[in-house]
Design an enzyme around this catalytic site. Structure first.
Site, short mmCIF file in Angstrom:
data_model
loop_
_atom_site.label_atom_id
_atom_site.label_comp_id
_atom_site.label_asym_id
_atom_site.label_seq_id
_atom_site.Cartn_x
_atom_site.Cartn_y
_atom_site.Cartn_z
N TYR A 261 -89.06 20.70 -57.34
CA TYR A 261 -89.85 20.05 -56.30
C TYR A 261 -91.07 20.85 -55.85
O TYR A 261 -91.95 20.33 -55.20
CB TYR A 261 -88.95 19.62 -55.14
CG TYR A 261 -89.10 20.41 -53.87
CD1 TYR A 261 -88.77 21.75 -53.85
CD2 TYR A 261 -89.57 19.80 -52.70
CE1 TYR A 261 -88.90 22.48 -52.68
CE2 TYR A 261 -89.70 20.52 -51.54
CZ TYR A 261 -89.38 21.87 -51.53
OH TYR A 261 -89.54 22.59 -50.39
N GLY B 266 -96.30 1.49 -67.10
CA GLY B 266 -97.43 1.48 -66.18
C GLY B 266 -97.52 2.79 -65.43
O GLY B 266 -96.80 3.74 -65.73
N GLY C 275 -98.18 14.02 -63.95
CA GLY C 275 -98.09 14.47 -62.56
C GLY C 275 -97.99 15.97 -62.49
O GLY C 275 -98.95 16.69 -62.67
N SER D 112 -93.23 19.25 -59.10
CA SER D 112 -93.16 17.86 -59.57
C SER D 112 -93.70 16.92 -58.51
O SER D 112 -93.77 17.26 -57.33
CB SER D 112 -91.72 17.51 -59.92
OG SER D 112 -90.88 17.72 -58.80
N TYR E 41 -74.03 20.28 -64.93
CA TYR E 41 -75.20 20.96 -65.44
C TYR E 41 -74.75 22.05 -66.39
O TYR E 41 -73.85 22.82 -66.06
CB TYR E 41 -75.89 21.62 -64.25
CG TYR E 41 -77.36 21.42 -64.18
CD1 TYR E 41 -77.90 20.43 -63.37
CD2 TYR E 41 -78.22 22.25 -64.89
CE1 TYR E 41 -79.25 20.25 -63.29
CE2 TYR E 41 -79.58 22.07 -64.81
CZ TYR E 41 -80.10 21.07 -64.02
OH TYR E 41 -81.46 20.89 -63.93
N THR F 228 -88.85 8.90 -63.49
CA THR F 228 -87.71 9.46 -64.23
C THR F 228 -86.37 9.23 -63.54
O THR F 228 -85.35 9.65 -64.04
CB THR F 228 -87.86 10.98 -64.40
OG1 THR F 228 -88.00 11.56 -63.10
CG2 THR F 228 -89.07 11.32 -65.23
#
Lengths: 665, 727
Positions: free
Chosen positions: A280, A348, A211, A283, A552, A291
């Site tokens: 974003y 898939g 993607g 992606s 994070y 994910t």
């Protein structure tokens, strides 16, 4: 209506006998066949939609994405950090930081890494030679007949052999990938994907769905040991908005839609999905699903699993896995949406997704809080979660990041400078905070004016309990804006002998502070062990849940004099991950397992869990054409393929022997 | 083939004959003295679909305008036409107003009174099957309902509404053509009695059709009165069914497929006429005289007909069809569609195929319910005698009709003939149809049409195809009129007649090939039967556009016909060696005669098309040598037949060969079968390579030669000096 004495025989699902058109059926006397059982194919048929109501979307990057995006790193071609006169600056007109010189940041880099950056180093050159492709000729021949767009050019193949891990970029720069995709195909619709996948399955060609290419788990990195032909299925050309249902507030997009395109199209209509992972800009929706992505504003809009109403995945045979219902919640056995979500391209291809949409909020306001230390900040976050009064986003950064964030400001005029020093004085002298301990929380409120005001009041009141106080909207806003720019630092640093990367986890509340501390200590120890002096380890709490939080970490070090900096980095990160797991953290909150965390997968889901995953894998993809090699380790995949090929050959022998028996008879 | 469940009455076996005999007892004459409708009665109709809250015609229109689909359509057109949403909204509002039905009970009452008065004057009765109507009414209220009447006359929808009012059924919304809308005053009146208007389907204004579809969608899914339209699309000029058009039906069924409604109930309605109001118009139209435009003036002119008699009309409601049961859908089958917004969906190929099958079923049921009148049987019998050049008197007629009634009832038809007053009925119906036949010296005769008068009245320049000679027209007009009344019988007779023809053919083959090894294929009973079935199927294929009798009952019908023919001693197949013996009795000849005009039409048309490319190429057409248009074919065909009809002793020519509608159907079937190719855009045709029409021509000729008939008309020249008769 009662129809007791009706004089017809009910027609079955399939209107004709299948071998010829319905009109001919009669004359061929096969009307008798109309009573036969339904053809299984009928179930796979999709509902015919009025195409006029679907919307073509002009994507942010074109079919040749390298025309707009960097092939050798993160983001837009025209956006990057650079040095001028020894001062670091940023250019890139898509960001508010465009054209700013950053002297404070330059200072900070020097203080942290003992590094004076003098000159811009040239970015890598596109190689002229590429690994030779493995070609499955019958597949390529049949593919040509399908008229699907495809490319076998070295450049197109190379730029799709990797994601955005440090490892990926480092190898890319040094042109050290042995195995890159052999062909790139751009399907334009679900039907194209069905055709392509079925074809690949027939010819035993590996398919890797691709993607935005923003993976940071190695999940789309070409499996280097793969012997078969590898076909990258680039979803960028399937990015239509298929429909929008205002009554249900649902929208159906094709999986290749890029986050910012999706939001732009919806915002034109006064709507938003509100899913904003830091990636974003680039992606895609399909990647989010594959994910189990999480967005900054999940408190209001939810994570991807909350946003997905329905998802369609094409499995290896070309058959579709999809929940046949649009209802909001079902009690219907295990939810197979959750087999699709997190499958990381191994089961898939996600082709179409129905998402929830919300009306655009009337008010969007930033805020920030300052706390005397990280522990009080965590207590504040915990209290907010306990009272379930989270605004759209609330993040807590540690002192390290708080300081760095302050340096990512352009040069100030004397008045602004004066005001800043006044603020500093106010904080340190008046409030009695220690500049080396204090930390900050950034806030984003969304909603109508009244609700936002109420939320703000409550948050500031809770903050007060933990010795926090408001520090203005600007600081908050800068925090969120910098989110997208910070991603560019990695490539700039890499060129300056600094390797840096982030990793994340989620953790229960009772272990949140200790996990942060333990991981930092562990990383420090690992660095010391390797005599790494110039490094940074920092963390922030980015999401809150009822039962825990998402943490994070940023870790980077100057690798001057270290032979294999990436391997070193990975060793230390592995140590950090071990520490995370030991401290009650998860393998991943939203980046996924991919290849770089696969060694822990079995342990975290239990042996039965990974066996169950493999059983699903065998069912949906018996030939392992979706061989991206994620979730399990290379060794596990190898063992699996040996097992299945042994099974297949034993099966074959039984078939052969039975046919032999027949022949004898 | 799956059998019919034992609990349901089986219409295909002779058991049905006894019930057929009493079936007609359920019909009541609703304009008989004392039974007439009192138009001032309280009208408390049973609605088709019950709701908690009901929309009215105005709120229905608002519902359509505000629907999600129409909002999307408006946005779409505003975008592609690059104009403001307001502009499109205005257009959409106008379209909805143009389409939308209204309701005014006062007007309905007034119309009803007029109809009662006129009916009493020109009709001997309106006969309605009260039992079947009550059965339908008792089941109303649970689903949207589509009433699908057969369409032979404009009277059809007048009659439908009248009967609904009579039996306290909510008058459905009727899809009416825009040509009525244009009639001054009529449009408004029809609209107020529940008509909604539809432009002709060939207008390709996309926006219009989008809105129309949405209006239909709303009528079915949220409105309560039910919908009525004609599945054949237009009045059949031939008094026989047309290929169903599935456009409106698929619009009406979309709410079912999208899951908005659980089911749709289809009520096939059969309306039959002893004498058709439009009879003469149709006959002349078939010959090429253009159809007059529907105008109010024309309407009043048509009121002249009140001086004539039209006999009886019959109306019957078929058993309601549940589309869900018909399609055999389970919830799981429909789940997929239900998970997508209804306004986004379109029907796919498979679903359209299902709807086509339903369409055929509706036509089938309509035809089953068409009442066969004494005059239908009389025409059938008279024609068969004509073909063997024999004249008949009333006794012979009565005998023939009585025998035919038996056969038809065995086949399952509803025959109106009252055996107790048969001769009286014959005299009565001949009187009503005196423009076609009359008794002369005790023998039934065609009523001749004066060629001279035709020459005067018809503007030959305006004819659609070839300008026919008046004397030819004079021969054709009564023959075609007679054929109109034979045609309703074809639904019942076509397949038995195919079987007879097949048997004749096989018998000939058996005799010819006694020493041939091919006889092996027909040496046992089973093989012969199978062979016959093959041959019948072949004929079915040739005429499938002519006789709309398709359903999934082929095998049952074949077996029934086989049984019938052997029971009546017409056909015997030796169980020992499969030897066929045929007893060419009267009854068999009548059945066979019914097929003769059609065999002639198809054979002659094949000959005519095979003559293309013509030597003398049409000077006016720019066609390439091997191309031709359908008009070229029609003109050439009519010319050819005209010439043949002026010669003596010509075989296989029937005046029906001049009938344009049939020629068009036949030409279309040649194309569908792949003998000729047609360019989709230009409509220009040419012979298909690799599938020669000559083979079909030869096949048809073989069939024609099997028929035991001499000549199908009397030669034109005799006609020239005959008496004028009314047109």
């Amino acid at each position: 209506m009662a129809t007791a004495n009706i004089r017809f025989n009910a027609l079955p699902q399939a209107p004709s006998c299948g071998s010829h058109s319905a009109g001919e059926c009669r004359s061929n006397n096969c009307s008798a066949k109309l009573g036969d059982a339904k053809e299984p194919v009928a179930a796979a048929a999709t509902v015919l939609l009025d195409k006029r109501f679907s919307r073509q979307v002009q994507g942010v990057y074109p079919l040749r994405r390298q025309d707009v995006l960097k092939w050798y790193g993160w983001g837009y071609k025209d956006s990057q950090f650079y040095v001028d006169n020894g001062i670091i600056g940023f250019k890139g007109d898509k960001y508010p930081l465009e054209g700013c010189m950053l002297p404070y940041f330059t200072e900070w880099v020097y203080s942290k890494f003992n590094l004076r950056i003098e000159k811009n180093l040239p970015s890598p050159k596109m190689p002229t030679e590429f690994p030779a492709p493995t070609v499955n000729a019958p597949f390529v021949r049949e593919l040509e007949a399908t008229k699907l767009t495809s490319s076998q050019s070295g450049e197109d193949r190379l730029i799709r052999c990797h994601g955005q891990t440090l490892h990926d970029i480092y190898y890319l720069w040094r042109n050290e990938f042995k195995r890159i995709p052999d062909i790139v195909v751009w399907p334009h619709s679900h039907e194209d994907v069905v055709r392509l996948v079925a074809l690949a399955n027939r010819h035993n060609v590996v398919v890797i769905p691709y993607g935005g290419g923003t993976s940071v788990s190695g999940s789309i990195t070409c499996p280097q040991a793969e012997q078969r032909m590898i076909c990258v299925l680039d979803t960028s050309q399937m990015n239509r908005m298929l429909w929008l249902n205002k009554a249900n507030l649902t929208v159906c997009f094709e999986a290749g839609i890029v986050g910012q395109d999706l939001e732009r199209e919806l915002q034109k209509l006064g709507l938003t999905v509100g899913h904003e992972p830091d990636s974003y800009e680039f992606s895609t929706l399909g990647g989010w699903v594959a994910t189990r992505a999480s967005g900054m504003k999940k408190n209001v809009y939810g994570n991807i699993e909350d946003l997905v109403v329905r998802v369609r995945m094409v499995t290896a045979s070309g058959a579709v896995l999809e929940r046949e219902c649009m209802a909001p919640r079902v009690s219907c056995g295990p939810d197979f949406n959750h087999v699709i979500m997190g499958s990381e391209g191994t089961l898939g291809v996600v082709t179409e997704v129905v998402l929830k949409v919300r009306p655009l909020p009337a008010v969007k306001r930033y805020g920030s809080l300052v706390f005397p230390d990280f522990e009080s900040g965590v207590q504040f976050m915990r209290e907010v979660a306990r009272r379930r009064c989270q605004p759209a986003s609330v993040r807590l950064v540690d002192n390290e990041q708080f300081v760095m964030g302050q340096t990512l400001k352009p040069v100030r005029g004397w008045l602004a400078g004066l005001l800043d020093s006044l603020k500093k004085t106010y904080i340190t002298a008046w409030k009695g905070l220690d500049l080396t301990k204090m930390c900050a929380a950034t806030l984003l409120f969304e909603g109508n004016e009244e609700d936002v005001r109420r939320e703000e009041a409550l948050i500031y009141q809770i903050a007060k309990q933990f010795k926090g106080f408001p520090a203005g909207g600007d600081n908050g806003e800068r925090g969120y804006i910098l989110t997208f720019v910070i991603a560019y630092i990695r490539d700039f640093a890499l060129n300056q002998e600094i390797v840096a990367e982030s990793f994340e986890t989620s953790v229960p509340w009772d272990r949140c502070s200790t996990l942060c501390r333990n991981v930092k200590r562990r990383v420090e120890a690992e660095c010391q062990k390797r005599s790494i002096k110039n490094f940074i380890i920092s963390c922030r709490v980015t999401q809150t849940y009822d039962a825990g939080a998402c943490v994070y970490f940023y870790f980077g070090f100057r690798h001057t004099g270290i032979a294999d900096p990436v391997a070193t980095f990975e060793q230390i990160e592995t140590g950090a991950r071990d520490e995370i797991l030991a401290s009650g953290g998860s393998l991943s909150h939203h980046h996924g397992v991919g290849k770089i965390r696969s060694q822990w997968y079995e342990n975290t889901v239990s042996k039965s869990g990974s066996a169950l995953y493999l059983a699903a894998k065998r069912q949906l993809d018996p030939n392992n054409i979706f061989a991206a090699g994620n979730l399990l380790t290379e060794e596990q995949w190898l063992a699996e393929s040996k097992k299945s090929s042994a099974e297949a050959s034993s099966h074959q022998t039984t078939v052969e022997s039975s046919s032999l028996v027949k022949a004898k008879l | 083939m799956t059998g019919i469940s034992p609990s349901s009455p089986d219409p295909l076996t002779s058991r049905a004959a006894s019930s057929a005999a009493t079936y007609m007892d359920d019909f009541e004459n609703i304009v008989a003295k004392g039974k007439e409708l009192v138009m001032t009665k309280e009208y408390k109709p049973q609605v088709a679909n019950e709701f908690e809250r009901y929309l009215n015609p105005q709120s229905l229109k608002r519902h359509v305008f505000r629907s999600e689909k129409v909002r999307k359509i408006i946005e779409h057109y505003a975008q592609i036409n690059n104009c403001s949403v307001k502009q499109i909204e205005k257009q959409v509002k106008d379209i909805i107003d143009e389409i939308g039905l209204e309701r005014n009970l006062a007007i309905i009452r007034w119309c009803g009174m007029a109809i009662t008065a006129i009916s009493k004057r020109i009709l001997s009765g309106i006969y309605v099957n009260a039992r079947s109507i009550r059965r339908v009414r008792d089941q109303l209220g649970r689903n949207p309902v589509c009433y699908l009447p057969s369409h032979r006359s404009y009277m059809d929808f007048v009659l439908m509404s009248y009967i609904c009012f009579y039996y306290d059924i909510e008058i459905p919304g009727i899809a009416a053509g825009m040509d009525f809308h244009a009639m001054f005053g009529m449009g408004t009146m029809l609209r107020k009695t529940g008509a909604f208007f539809m432009r002709r389907s060939f207008s390709n204004d996309e926006l219009y059709w989008d809105i129309f579809r949405e209006y239909m969608y709303a009528l079915i899914s949220v409105y309560h009165i039910g919908v009525e339209f004609f599945i054949e699309g237009t009045r059949s000029r031939n008094f026989k069914a047309l290929v169903p058009k599935v456009g409106l039906l698929s619009m009406a069924l979309l709410p079912y497929f999208t899951g908005e409604v659980t089911d749709v109930t289809i009520v096939p309605v059969s309306i039959s006429y002893e004498r058709l109001l439009e009879e003469q118009l149709f006959v002349y139209e078939l010959l090429g005289v253009p159809k007059p435009k529907e105008t109010t003036k024309g309407f009043f002119k048509a009121l002249k007909i009140i001086d004539e008699r039209f006999g009886r009309m019959y109306l019957d409601f078929g058993a309601p069809i549940s589309v869900r049961e018909f399609f055999g859908h389970t919830g799981a089958d429909r789940m997929q569609r239900a998970s997508v917004g209804a306004h986004l969906q379109k029907l796919d190929r498979k679903e359209l195929d299902l709807i086509k099958k339903l369409g055929n079923e509706v036509i089938y049921q309509q035809q089953r319910g068409i009442v066969i009148s004494t005059f239908n049987l009389l025409c059938l019998y008279y024609a068969s005698q004509l073909y063997v050049d024999r004249s008949v008197n009333i006794d012979e007629l009565a005998l023939g009709i009585a025998e035919l009634k038996c056969i038809f009832e065995e086949l399952g038809a509803h025959v109106a003939t009252d055996m107790n007053r048969l001769k009286f009925e014959i005299i009565e119906t001949v009187e009503i149809h005196s423009n076609i036949v009359h008794f002369q010296n005790g023998r039934l005769q065609f009523t001749e049409v004066a060629a001279a008068q035709l020459a005067q009245e018809i503007d030959t320049k305006r004819l659609k195809a070839h300008a026919l000679l008046p004397q030819i027209m004079a021969v054709a007009v009564p023959t075609l009129a007679l054929q109109l009344y034979i045609n309703p019988c074809m639904f019942w007779l076509a397949r038995p007649a195919y079987l007879i023809l097949a048997a004749l053919q096989l018998q000939a083959d058996q005799q010819k090939g006694i020493n041939d090894e091919t006889t092996a294929f027909s040496s046992t009973y089973d093989k012969v039967v199978e062979n016959l079935l093959q041959r019948v199927t072949l004929l079915d294929g040739i005429f499938k556009h002519e006789f709309i009798i398709e359903s999934n009952r082929d095998i049952e019908e074949f077996n029934r016909n086989l049984l019938l023919l052997s029971k009546h001693g017409m056909l015997k197949i030796s169980s020992h060696n499969g030897q066929i013996s045929i007893n060419e009795n009267e009854c068999m000849k009548v059945m066979l005669s019914s097929l003769a005009p059609f065999l002639c039409v198809y054979y002659q048309l094949a000959v005519a098309v095979n003559e293309f490319p013509l030597d003398a190429c049409f000077a006016h057409s720019n066609n390439k040598a091997d191309e031709f248009s359908s008009k070229d074919v029609l003109i050439h065909m009519q010319k050819r037949i005209e010439k043949l009809m002026q010669q003596q002793h010509v075989t296989n020519v029937h005046p029906y060969c001049l009938a344009l509608d049939n020629l068009n159907i036949a030409l279309n079937s040649f194309q569908q079968a792949g003998y000729i190719q047609k360019n989709k855009e230009s409509g220009i045709m040419q012979h298909a390579p690799g599938k020669p029409l000559r083979s079909l021509e030869a096949e048809l000729l073989r069939y024609c030669q099997l028929l035991p008939f001499k000549q199908y008309y009397r030669v034109a020249s005799v006609q020239m000096n005959s008496m004028p008769s009314k047109l």
